[in-house]
Design a protein around this motif. Structure first.
Motif, PDB file in Angstrom:
ATOM      1  N   ARG A 134       0.809  -1.229   0.000  1.00 58.54           N
ATOM      2  CA  ARG A 134       0.000   0.000   0.000  1.00 58.54           C
ATOM      3  C   ARG A 134       0.837   1.272   0.000  1.00 58.54           C
ATOM      4  O   ARG A 134       0.294   2.365   0.154  1.00 58.54           O
ATOM      5  N   SER A 135       2.139   1.159  -0.159  1.00 65.78           N
ATOM      6  CA  SER A 135       2.968   2.366  -0.110  1.00 65.78           C
ATOM      7  C   SER A 135       4.244   2.185  -0.916  1.00 65.78           C
ATOM      8  O   SER A 135       4.691   1.050  -1.153  1.00 65.78           O
ATOM      9  N   THR A 191       1.493   6.780   0.837  1.00 67.61           N
ATOM     10  CA  THR A 191       0.663   5.686   1.330  1.00 67.61           C
ATOM     11  C   THR A 191      -0.701   5.696   0.642  1.00 67.61           C
ATOM     12  O   THR A 191      -1.030   6.594  -0.126  1.00 67.61           O
ATOM     13  N   GLY A 192      -1.493   4.678   0.957  1.00 70.46           N
ATOM     14  CA  GLY A 192      -2.841   4.590   0.409  1.00 70.46           C
ATOM     15  C   GLY A 192      -2.886   4.164  -1.041  1.00 70.46           C
ATOM     16  O   GLY A 192      -3.867   4.442  -1.751  1.00 70.46           O
ATOM     17  N   ASP A 231       0.609  -0.738   6.855  1.00 62.75           N
ATOM     18  CA  ASP A 231      -0.519  -0.968   5.955  1.00 62.75           C
ATOM     19  C   ASP A 231      -1.698  -1.574   6.722  1.00 62.75           C
ATOM     20  O   ASP A 231      -2.855  -1.155   6.545  1.00 62.75           O
ATOM     21  N   ALA A 234      -3.304   0.974   9.084  1.00 59.30           N
ATOM     22  CA  ALA A 234      -4.102   1.949   8.356  1.00 59.30           C
ATOM     23  C   ALA A 234      -5.423   1.345   7.930  1.00 59.30           C
ATOM     24  O   ALA A 234      -6.462   2.018   7.963  1.00 59.30           O
ATOM     25  N   LYS A 238      -9.428   2.523   9.418  1.00 64.14           N
ATOM     26  CA  LYS A 238     -10.373   3.169   8.490  1.00 64.14           C
ATOM     27  C   LYS A 238     -11.802   3.042   9.017  1.00 64.14           C
ATOM     28  O   LYS A 238     -12.199   2.033   9.549  1.00 64.14           O
TER      29      LYS A 238
END
Length: 238
Positions: A134-135, A191-192, A231, A234, A238
């Motif tokens: 994810r990054s 990220t994301g 990851d 995060a 959410k």
């Protein structure tokens, strides 16, 4: 009543001083009028400019050939703009007044006054450090700059081809889309991102004058299929 003939302005104006915001190629200057106009109204002024590097030679007995005469005002306003200067360079200024009899003495020279520096040079393309699902972490070298760098902006977009990063025009802004992040460091983890997806990156730098051009795109870098602890955290938050 005893009247005497007028003469050239009897005293020099005050030394020029900066009066407005500095630009890269121009300086706006103001000065005080002479205490004595010689008995005839002042018609205008001539502004003289010399680079700070050459001023020392002039002060040591150099010739007026070292001077660059930049402006003659059309009226008696005690203000002029010296244009055509070089970015990030220091200049010294003096001024003299004119009436119907001619030119008066030149004022004292100002201290060095510097134009605004140019924006930073174009940074080199950013380089990948590592990637998770994810990054992607990127780093880059600081570009040349005549004054301290303040921050960087890094652009990230899906690598659908070099056109996706706006590579067709070197230095131009990236095409619409993607994401942008800012940092004061020369490395950043974005990220994301989507797993197993290729991304391109571009970076630009800012100093007190403004932003540099965008770098050329990085090589396409893929996120992995391995999730890091960050990851996972995060995703849970959410």
């Amino acid at each position: 009543v005893l009247r005497t003939d007028s003469t050239c302005p009897g005293s020099p104006p005050g030394p020029p001083r900066l009066c407005e915001q500095v630009t890269q190629t121009a300086l706006a200057l103001r000065w005080d009028p002479p205490h004595s106009d010689g008995g005839s109204v002042v018609l205008g002024y001539e502004l003289l400019v010399v680079s700070a590097e050459r001023f020392a030679a002039l002060a040591s007995g150099g010739s007026d050939g070292d001077l660059q005469q930049h402006a003659v005002t059309a009226d008696a306003a005690c203000m002029a703009v010296a244009e055509g200067l070089q970015p990030g360079k220091a200049y010294c200024f003096a001024v003299r007044a004119q009436n119907i009899k001619g030119w008066g003495n030149t004022s004292r020279w100002s201290g060095p006054i510097r134009t605004a520096p140019p924006p930073p040079g174009m940074p080199a393309r950013p380089r990948p450090i590592d990637a998770t699902a994810r990054s992607i972490a990127m780093e880059w070298d600081p570009p040349d700059s005549d004054c301290p760098l303040l921050e960087y902006e890094i652009w990230c977009g899906v690598a659908l081809g070099m056109e996706a990063a706006g590579a067709a025009t070197p230095g131009a802004a990236p095409l619409a889309g993607g994401r942008r992040n800012r940092t004061r460091r020369t490395a950043l983890r974005i990220t994301g991102l989507a797993p197993s997806t290729g991304y391109c990156f571009r970076v630009r730098a800012r100093n007190s004058t403004g932003w540099s051009q965008w770098s050329t795109p990085s090589e396409a870098t893929c996120t992995s299929d391995v999730h890091s602890l960050e990851d996972i955290k995060a995703a849970v938050l959410k």
